[in-house]
Design a protein around this motif. Sequence first.
Motif, PDB file in Angstrom:
ATOM      1  N   GLU A 161      -1.179   4.143  -2.251  1.00  0.00           N
ATOM      2  CA  GLU A 161       0.138   3.509  -2.400  1.00  0.00           C
ATOM      3  C   GLU A 161       1.045   3.858  -1.225  1.00  0.00           C
ATOM      4  OE1 GLU A 161      -1.249   5.415  -4.826  1.00  0.00           O
ATOM      5  OE2 GLU A 161      -1.737   3.938  -6.371  1.00  0.00           O
ATOM      6  N   THR A 162       1.025   5.130  -0.805  1.00  0.00           N
ATOM      7  CA  THR A 162       1.890   5.537   0.303  1.00  0.00           C
ATOM      8  C   THR A 162       1.475   4.886   1.619  1.00  0.00           C
ATOM      9  OG1 THR A 162       0.542   7.523   0.568  1.00  0.00           O
ATOM     10  CG2 THR A 162       2.539   7.734  -0.749  1.00  0.00           C
TER      11      THR A 162
ATOM     12  N   ILE B  24       0.636   1.818   1.951  1.00  0.00           N
ATOM     13  CA  ILE B  24       1.209   0.468   1.994  1.00  0.00           C
ATOM     14  C   ILE B  24       2.579   0.509   2.655  1.00  0.00           C
ATOM     15  CG2 ILE B  24       1.959  -1.521   0.622  1.00  0.00           C
ATOM     16  CD1 ILE B  24      -0.231  -0.665  -1.422  1.00  0.00           C
ATOM     17  N   ILE B  25       3.380   1.513   2.302  1.00  0.00           N
ATOM     18  CA  ILE B  25       4.702   1.676   2.925  1.00  0.00           C
ATOM     19  C   ILE B  25       4.536   1.947   4.422  1.00  0.00           C
ATOM     20  CG2 ILE B  25       6.796   3.078   3.005  1.00  0.00           C
ATOM     21  CD1 ILE B  25       6.319   3.628  -0.020  1.00  0.00           C
TER      22      ILE B  25
ATOM     23  N   ARG C 289       3.540  -1.198   6.298  1.00  0.00           N
ATOM     24  CA  ARG C 289       4.676  -2.119   6.432  1.00  0.00           C
ATOM     25  C   ARG C 289       5.655  -1.624   7.496  1.00  0.00           C
ATOM     26  NH1 ARG C 289       9.647  -2.191   4.303  1.00  0.00           N
ATOM     27  NH2 ARG C 289       9.240  -0.630   2.702  1.00  0.00           N
TER      28      ARG C 289
ATOM     29  N   GLN D  64       9.644  -6.022   2.942  1.00  0.00           N
ATOM     30  CA  GLN D  64       8.756  -6.259   1.805  1.00  0.00           C
ATOM     31  C   GLN D  64       8.457  -7.747   1.653  1.00  0.00           C
ATOM     32  OE1 GLN D  64      10.729  -4.291  -1.492  1.00  0.00           O
ATOM     33  NE2 GLN D  64       9.533  -2.429  -1.173  1.00  0.00           N
TER      34      GLN D  64
ATOM     35  N   GLU E 287       3.945  -0.695  -3.598  1.00  0.00           N
ATOM     36  CA  GLU E 287       4.380   0.501  -2.880  1.00  0.00           C
ATOM     37  C   GLU E 287       4.681   1.669  -3.813  1.00  0.00           C
ATOM     38  OE1 GLU E 287       6.329  -1.508   1.112  1.00  0.00           O
ATOM     39  OE2 GLU E 287       7.672  -0.654  -0.383  1.00  0.00           O
TER      40      GLU E 287
END
Length: 93
Positions: A29-30, A32-33, A36, A43, A62
Motif C-alpha cells: 500500500e505504501t 502506491i503513494i 504516485r 490521485q 493508498e
Amino acid sequence: MRGNLPGFSMRFAFDWMYALCIHRGMIKETDIIAIRQKLGLTQRELGDRLGGLHQGTVSRLERGQTKPRGLVLKALLDLQAEAAARSPKGEAA
C-alpha cells in the motif's frame, strides 16, 4: 474455447499474480503513494493511468482498504517500473 486451458480462468491468473506480488513484497500500500509521488501525479491522475479509477478508489488503495487486482495490479507494477526508471541509482520507488 479460443485456446484456453481447461479449468484455467483469467480470474485465477490475476489472483495468482496478485498473491505472488504480495508474497515477494513487490508492491505494498505504501508503494502506491511512493509511485504516485515519484511520477508527480495526483490521485485523480493516477486513477486515469490505472484505467479510469475514481480518485476515491485510489485513496482507498493508498490506505490499504482496497487491494489492487487484475489489470489495476498490472498497471501499478508497470508504473512502479516506470517510477524506478526515473529514480537515481540506489533509490527505490
